[in-house]
Design a protein around this motif. Sequence first.
Motif, PDB file in Angstrom:
ATOM      1  N   HIS A  97      -1.469   9.029   2.176  1.00 34.48           N
ATOM      2  CA  HIS A  97      -2.771   8.205   2.042  1.00 34.48           C
ATOM      3  C   HIS A  97      -3.224   7.802   3.460  1.00 34.48           C
ATOM      4  O   HIS A  97      -4.703   7.538   3.615  1.00 34.48           O
ATOM      5  CB  HIS A  97      -2.520   7.015   1.084  1.00 34.48           C
ATOM      6  N   LEU A  98      -2.292   7.235   4.388  1.00 35.52           N
ATOM      7  CA  LEU A  98      -2.939   6.905   5.474  1.00 35.52           C
ATOM      8  C   LEU A  98      -3.560   7.819   6.418  1.00 35.52           C
ATOM      9  O   LEU A  98      -4.324   7.731   7.310  1.00 35.52           O
ATOM     10  CB  LEU A  98      -1.642   6.430   6.447  1.00 35.52           C
ATOM     11  N   ASP A 155     -13.365  -4.283   4.166  1.00 37.51           N
ATOM     12  CA  ASP A 155     -13.303  -2.897   3.207  1.00 37.51           C
ATOM     13  C   ASP A 155     -11.976  -2.305   3.563  1.00 37.51           C
ATOM     14  O   ASP A 155     -11.730  -1.205   3.069  1.00 37.51           O
ATOM     15  CB  ASP A 155     -14.440  -2.182   3.545  1.00 37.51           C
ATOM     16  N   ASP A 156     -11.048  -2.830   4.620  1.00 37.73           N
ATOM     17  CA  ASP A 156      -9.674  -2.076   4.724  1.00 37.73           C
ATOM     18  C   ASP A 156      -8.459  -2.672   3.775  1.00 37.73           C
ATOM     19  O   ASP A 156      -8.702  -3.675   3.397  1.00 37.73           O
ATOM     20  CB  ASP A 156      -9.196  -2.395   6.169  1.00 37.73           C
ATOM     21  N   VAL A 157      -7.547  -1.591   3.371  1.00 33.46           N
ATOM     22  CA  VAL A 157      -6.778  -1.987   2.595  1.00 33.46           C
ATOM     23  C   VAL A 157      -5.387  -2.047   3.231  1.00 33.46           C
ATOM     24  O   VAL A 157      -5.165  -0.911   4.225  1.00 33.46           O
ATOM     25  CB  VAL A 157      -6.544  -1.358   1.448  1.00 33.46           C
ATOM     26  N   LEU A 169      -5.325   3.552   1.142  1.00 33.49           N
ATOM     27  CA  LEU A 169      -4.572   2.662   2.136  1.00 33.49           C
ATOM     28  C   LEU A 169      -4.905   3.000   3.460  1.00 33.49           C
ATOM     29  O   LEU A 169      -4.955   4.044   3.845  1.00 33.49           O
ATOM     30  CB  LEU A 169      -3.123   2.813   1.705  1.00 33.49           C
ATOM     31  N   ASP A 170      -5.081   1.848   4.281  1.00 35.65           N
ATOM     32  CA  ASP A 170      -5.602   2.061   5.705  1.00 35.65           C
ATOM     33  C   ASP A 170      -4.429   1.774   6.589  1.00 35.65           C
ATOM     34  O   ASP A 170      -4.223   2.547   7.576  1.00 35.65           O
ATOM     35  CB  ASP A 170      -6.832   0.968   5.959  1.00 35.65           C
ATOM     36  N   TYR A 171      -3.643   0.698   6.099  1.00 32.42           N
ATOM     37  CA  TYR A 171      -2.368   0.083   7.221  1.00 32.42           C
ATOM     38  C   TYR A 171      -1.067  -0.102   6.287  1.00 32.42           C
ATOM     39  O   TYR A 171      -1.359  -1.019   5.061  1.00 32.42           O
ATOM     40  CB  TYR A 171      -3.168  -1.121   7.992  1.00 32.42           C
ATOM     41  N   LEU A 172      -0.009   0.223   6.804  1.00 29.78           N
ATOM     42  CA  LEU A 172       1.084  -0.145   6.290  1.00 29.78           C
ATOM     43  C   LEU A 172       1.940  -1.010   7.493  1.00 29.78           C
ATOM     44  O   LEU A 172       2.149  -0.655   8.547  1.00 29.78           O
ATOM     45  CB  LEU A 172       2.048   1.122   6.058  1.00 29.78           C
ATOM     46  N   ASP A 207       0.144   2.868  -7.200  1.00 29.15           N
ATOM     47  CA  ASP A 207      -0.701   1.653  -7.939  1.00 29.15           C
ATOM     48  C   ASP A 207      -2.055   1.062  -6.837  1.00 29.15           C
ATOM     49  O   ASP A 207      -3.012   0.916  -7.207  1.00 29.15           O
ATOM     50  CB  ASP A 207       0.148   0.761  -8.367  1.00 29.15           C
ATOM     51  N   ILE A 208      -1.567   1.029  -5.624  1.00 30.76           N
ATOM     52  CA  ILE A 208      -2.510   0.348  -4.792  1.00 30.76           C
ATOM     53  C   ILE A 208      -3.459   1.193  -4.261  1.00 30.76           C
ATOM     54  O   ILE A 208      -4.713   0.953  -4.331  1.00 30.76           O
ATOM     55  CB  ILE A 208      -1.558   0.080  -3.254  1.00 30.76           C
TER      56      ILE A 208
END
Length: 236
Positions: free
Chosen positions: A129-130, A9-11, A84-87, A76-77
Motif C-alpha cells: 500500500h505504501l 489528506d495523508d494517512v 496508507l501513506d506512512y507507517l 481495514d485501514i
Amino acid sequence: MTVSFDFTDDVVLVTGVGGALGSAVAEAFLDSGATVCGADLVDSESEDFLLDNPDRIDFYQGDFTDEAQVAAAIEDIVDGHGGLDYLINIAGTWRGGTPVDETDVETFDFLFDVNLKTMFLATKHALPHLRERDGAVVSVSARSSLEGGEGDAIYRATKAGVRILTDSVAEENLGTVRANAVMPSVIDTPMNREMMPDSDFDMWVDPGDIADVMQFLCSDAASVTSGAAVPVYGEA
C-alpha cells in the motif's frame, strides 16, 4: 526556530500508539492534519494508554506479533481511508539485567517478538500500500544497538535487527518507499522516570522532539533520505 509540517489528506499508522513515544507521534501527526490510525496491545480505556482523547484516532487493539491480526488491521485501514501513506513502527519494550548465560529463552523470544517481529509484520503488510503512495516507513532502533554491552544483549540485538531490516527495506524499495530508523537513548517517559528515579531527567530526550524527527523523515524535506539510522539521543 519553529518547524511545521503539513500532512493534510495523508494517512499514517502508528504502532505502539498508547505509549509515551507513540502518543507523542500521534499527537504530532494529528496537529499536522493527518488521519492517524493507531494500533496497540493495550486497550484505549486503560490507565496505561497515554494518548489523550483516543477517539481522535482510528484505533485498532490487537497483537502485532500475530500476522493475521496485522494483515486484518492494515486491510481495514486501507479499506476505510482509501490508502496508507506512512507507517511508524514504535511498538517495543526493554528487558535486561542479566548476562547472556543467565538470560532465559522466554526473554529472548519476548524481545524479538515485540521489538523486531512487530516491525517486520507491519512493514511486510504495509509495503504494497505504501508503494502506491510513494510512502515511507520510520522505525525505532536504539543507540545501544551500535555496540555490545552488559546486561541487555538481547535488547541490543533486537534493535540492531531493526536497523538492518530498515536498510534492507530501503534497498528493496528504491524509488518507491523510503525506510529510515531513529536511534534514541533514554527517552523522558513516566516509566523511565520510575525505573531510574535518581537520574538527571534534563539529559533525557522529550518524546515530542523525536516525533518531530519522525515527521521530517516522512516529509518531502527528506525525499533523498532512505536507509538511514538517525541519532535522536541528544545529550543522554
